[in-house]
Design an enzyme around this catalytic site. Structure first.
Site, PDB file in Angstrom:
ATOM      1  N   CYS A  15      77.298 104.049  31.072  1.00 55.47           N
ATOM      2  CA  CYS A  15      76.686 105.342  32.529  1.00 55.47           C
ATOM      3  C   CYS A  15      76.728 106.397  32.082  1.00 55.47           C
ATOM      4  O   CYS A  15      76.186 107.487  32.150  1.00 55.47           O
ATOM      5  CB  CYS A  15      76.454 104.617  33.428  1.00 55.47           C
ATOM      6  N   PHE A  50      50.608  87.351  -1.422  1.00 56.33           N
ATOM      7  CA  PHE A  50      49.318  88.616  -1.314  1.00 56.33           C
ATOM      8  C   PHE A  50      48.717  88.805  -2.188  1.00 56.33           C
ATOM      9  O   PHE A  50      47.827  89.867  -2.572  1.00 56.33           O
ATOM     10  CB  PHE A  50      49.398  89.133   0.354  1.00 56.33           C
ATOM     11  N   LEU A  68      50.994  91.795  -4.990  1.00 63.13           N
ATOM     12  CA  LEU A  68      52.012  92.447  -5.424  1.00 63.13           C
ATOM     13  C   LEU A  68      53.105  93.188  -4.360  1.00 63.13           C
ATOM     14  O   LEU A  68      52.476  93.561  -3.399  1.00 63.13           O
ATOM     15  CB  LEU A  68      52.117  93.771  -6.798  1.00 63.13           C
ATOM     16  N   VAL A  69      54.675  93.206  -4.424  1.00 66.90           N
ATOM     17  CA  VAL A  69      55.407  93.931  -3.264  1.00 66.90           C
ATOM     18  C   VAL A  69      55.674  95.171  -4.078  1.00 66.90           C
ATOM     19  O   VAL A  69      56.662  94.712  -5.206  1.00 66.90           O
ATOM     20  CB  VAL A  69      56.525  93.145  -2.785  1.00 66.90           C
ATOM     21  N   ARG A  88      62.841  81.888   2.610  1.00 64.58           N
ATOM     22  CA  ARG A  88      62.140  82.163   1.986  1.00 64.58           C
ATOM     23  C   ARG A  88      61.370  84.090   2.809  1.00 64.58           C
ATOM     24  O   ARG A  88      60.927  84.884   1.780  1.00 64.58           O
ATOM     25  CB  ARG A  88      61.220  81.614   1.202  1.00 64.58           C
ATOM     26  N   ASN A  89      61.407  83.264   3.856  1.00 64.29           N
ATOM     27  CA  ASN A  89      60.980  84.675   5.177  1.00 64.29           C
ATOM     28  C   ASN A  89      61.763  85.433   5.306  1.00 64.29           C
ATOM     29  O   ASN A  89      61.255  85.664   6.818  1.00 64.29           O
ATOM     30  CB  ASN A  89      59.430  83.951   5.018  1.00 64.29           C
TER      31      ASN A  89
HETATM   32  P1  ADP Z   1      54.860  87.390   0.759  1.00 59.54           P
HETATM   33  O1  ADP Z   1      54.521  87.087   2.119  1.00 59.54           O
HETATM   34  O2  ADP Z   1      53.370  88.180   0.053  1.00 59.54           O
HETATM   35  O3  ADP Z   1      54.921  86.006  -0.132  1.00 59.54           O
HETATM   36  P2  ADP Z   1      57.398  88.683   0.059  1.00 59.54           P
HETATM   37  O4  ADP Z   1      57.880  88.656   1.184  1.00 59.54           O
HETATM   38  O5  ADP Z   1      57.399  87.037  -0.267  1.00 59.54           O
HETATM   39  O6  ADP Z   1      55.626  88.350  -0.120  1.00 59.54           O
HETATM   40  O7  ADP Z   1      57.787  89.181  -1.269  1.00 59.54           O
HETATM   41  C1  ADP Z   1      57.707  88.971  -2.367  1.00 59.54           C
HETATM   42  C2  ADP Z   1      58.928  89.434  -2.143  1.00 59.54           C
HETATM   43  O8  ADP Z   1      58.926  91.201  -2.134  1.00 59.54           O
HETATM   44  C3  ADP Z   1      60.426  89.179  -1.959  1.00 59.54           C
HETATM   45  O9  ADP Z   1      61.197  87.943  -2.699  1.00 59.54           O
HETATM   46  C4  ADP Z   1      61.030  90.367  -1.880  1.00 59.54           C
HETATM   47  O10 ADP Z   1      61.873  89.710  -3.652  1.00 59.54           O
HETATM   48  C5  ADP Z   1      59.756  90.942  -1.950  1.00 59.54           C
HETATM   49  N1  ADP Z   1      60.230  92.150  -0.629  1.00 59.54           N
HETATM   50  C6  ADP Z   1      58.950  91.698  -0.216  1.00 59.54           C
HETATM   51  N2  ADP Z   1      59.156  92.479   0.941  1.00 59.54           N
HETATM   52  C7  ADP Z   1      60.471  93.211   0.786  1.00 59.54           C
HETATM   53  C8  ADP Z   1      61.222  94.274   2.231  1.00 59.54           C
HETATM   54  N3  ADP Z   1      60.265  94.258   3.022  1.00 59.54           N
HETATM   55  N4  ADP Z   1      61.728  94.858   1.197  1.00 59.54           N
HETATM   56  C9  ADP Z   1      62.918  94.669  -0.131  1.00 59.54           C
HETATM   57  N5  ADP Z   1      61.989  93.458  -1.228  1.00 59.54           N
HETATM   58  C10 ADP Z   1      60.975  93.091  -0.297  1.00 59.54           C
END
Ligand code: ADP
Length: 547
Positions: A131, A304, A306-307, A415-416
């Site tokens: 506070c 989905f 490439l990231v 993994r998520n």
């Molecule tokens: P999808 O949801 O399409 O299956 P993922 O979330 O598994 O994709 O992402 C694939 C890879 O990309 C992950 O294993 C990670 O190495 C990288 N990645 C995803 N999101 C991020 C993030 N926010 N920051 C850093 N790396 C990421």
């Protein structure tokens, strides 16, 4: 004369931390208030209740509700305080009525004690009063204590407020407002007297050229104790070192303003409240302008597409490029608006969606240490018990928030989850499976469906709920304590389904203490209603981490 019982009931209490080093935890206790003492005991089925604490009423110096702006990590969310001797006891009631009954009764019993003149309306936390920011626990309070009244006074008087945005009147009774103009508020009995809510904020040019100000709306009690809704202004300051950093509250330096804002969206860190919701002019904040998005190297690929690493408004981001045939676009665009509103320090934040570019892409908070399952595997043999428990605690916090927002993850697994620069684990990909167009993934009979993480009712009837997320969380804990091993490694999905239906479960990981294994087994109860909620799991894990 025997004492007469006035009130009794189950509530939570926070440890009083009488010593600096004593642990912070929340325990369920059975409280009894009688004409002499306030007692609390532990009740276990089949065992005699054990008295854990007793406060003689004449020692009590103040009883009042706590007005808090922080999430409360136990099941009961209505805190009040009992200041006795030199200690603060925080008690959490299940609802406001119950809290009111206890505060009233305790005040009644203690009104002729030698009481404090002033008290602290908010919590003592992390070495300061929330506070008034005093750093001495026994510092005099900042708000006048009323030994008979309940809660905080409603009298407000006149106050100056500043409009955060233009407002065009919708009816004859409305007053037009001009952004940044000052107005005198004469009646604030209606708490939504303006469109803002707690933590609504904007970054604006200040009167000084080249300087920015963050204005934030709060209802928290001020340093003089007043609980009036008001707008607070913080100038964004710069360090005078060679490499310029920005800050609002001294200790937290950032190389860009967006990074600073993003940090304070999750942490008050010296501000009156964290910056909870940006006040936008057009409400279309979820659309990312492709001109502002710079794409970099590939980070990985997912279901989905490439990231990529990227930069957006000077913050490092992760960009998911959505392959067209992979996602039901239109439905997703609608849902993205909902997902953007979910904001918690243990969730990977979705910043926005770029629909004007093909392929469509999603812009997320960047997580330096990649996905949790890889992170675990890479540190095999080097993970301490504290680290593993900390990871489970992080995920349970993020999930408790999703649960309280009535949002189902549907694909919780190591993994998520992703790991930040400071090794915090955050939940990612929440709700995304609903937009996958690949049949192999969406039907529980098919090869890509995450059967090994799925609750029986999901496998049988696709019945998703927060309780099916809890099942998956149990598997995630198993992955953590097996340092990233895959569950049921050498078994097919069909074999797993069969062994589950005959009541078999994953075995206790070698590194898991019994207490953690018990929680896993609780998550894997056949009936969803027999499993704990995330709020309860969070509480249980937090108390293990304090042992
Ligand atoms: P999808 O949801 O399409 O299956 P993922 O979330 O598994 O994709 O992402 C694939 C890879 O990309 C992950 O294993 C990670 O190495 C990288 N990645 C995803 N999101 C991020 C993030 N926010 N920051 C850093 N790396 C990421």
């Amino acid at each position: 004369m025997f004492p007469r019982v006035i009130l009794k009931g189950t509530m939570f209490k926070k440890s009083q931390q009488k010593k600096r080093t004593s642990p912070c935890n929340y325990k369920e206790r059975f409280f009894v208030l009688d004409t002499q003492d306030l007692k609390y005991s532990e009740r276990r089925p089949g065992k005699k209740p054990m008295v854990k604490g007793c406060i003689e009423l004449h020692r009590i110096k103040c009883v009042e509700i706590v007005c808090s702006d922080v999430p409360i990590p136990c099941n009961y969310k209505y805190p009040f305080q009992v200041f006795h001797d030199n200690h603060y006891l925080y008690i959490f009631a299940p609802d406001n009525d119950c809290r009111q009954r206890w505060v009233r009764a305790l005040k009644e019993e203690t009104k002729s004690n030698s009481l404090v003149a002033k008290y602290h309306p908010n919590f003592w936390m992390d070495g300061k009063w929330r506070c008034c920011l005093q750093t001495e626990k026994l510092a005099t309070g900042c708000h006048v204590y009323d030994p008979v009244g309940y809660g905080l006074p409603h009298d407000v008087g006149q106050r100056m407020v500043i409009a955060l945005q233009d407002y065009t009147p919708l009816g004859d009774d409305d007053l037009p407002l001009l952004k940044d103009q000052e107005y005198i508020l004469i009646n604030s009995s209606h708490t939504d007297w303006w469109t803002g809510k707690e933590g609504a904020f904007m970054v604006r040019d200040s009167r000084q050229a080249g300087v920015y100000t963050v204005s934030v709306f709060t209802k928290a009690p001020g340093s003089n104790g007043e609980k009036n809704p008001r707008v607070k202004h913080y100038q964004i300051r710069q360090t005078e070192t060679e490499e310029i950093s920005f800050y609002l509250a001294e200790k937290y330096l950032f190389s860009t303003i967006p990074e600073l804002i993003h940090y304070h969206q999750h942490n008050a860190a010296g501000l009156i409240t964290r910056l909870r919701r940006p006040v936008s002019k057009d409400g279309g904040q979820w659309e990312v302008d492709p001109e502002e998005l710079i794409l970099g190297q590939e980070l990985g690929s997912g279901q989905f597409g490439l990231v990529l690493e990227g930069r957006w408004k000077d913050i490092k981001v992760a960009v998911k490029m959505i392959r067209e045939e992979c996602m039901s676009d239109e439905e997703f665009k609608e849902e993205a608006k909902v997902m953007m509103k979910l904001s918690h320090c243990k969730l990977v934040q979705l910043y926005g969606v770029c629909t004007q570019r093909s392929p469509m892409c999603l812009v997320f908070e960047f997580m330096e240490n990649g996905c949790l399952s890889e992170y675990l595997r890479a540190r095999k043999g080097r993970l301490s018990q504290d680290m593993m428990l900390g990871m489970c605690l992080d995920v349970s916090e993020g999930m408790a928030y999703l649960e309280s927002s009535n949002f189902i993850h549907r694909d919780l697994a190591a993994r998520n989850c992703l790991v930040s620069k400071n090794n915090e684990v955050k939940v990612s990909d929440f709700g995304m499976t609903r937009f996958v167009l690949d049949d192999q993934y969406t039907s529980s009979q098919c090869s890509k469906f995450p059967v090994k993480w799925s609750a029986p009712e999901v496998i049988k009837y696709c019945k998703f709920s927060s309780k099916s997320d809890v099942w998956s969380f149990g598997v995630l804990m198993w992955e953590v304590y097996n340092e990233g091993r895959l569950p049921y490694e050498n078994r097919t999905n069909a074999e797993v389904v069969e062994s589950l239906s005959s009541g078999l479960r994953l075995l206790k990981p070698r590194l898991a203490p019994d207490s953690v294994h018990l929680l896993m087994e609780w998550c894997w109860k056949e009936k969803p209603e027999d499993r704990p909620s995330f709020a309860l799991l969070l509480h249980e894990l937090a108390s293990l981490s304090d042992l």
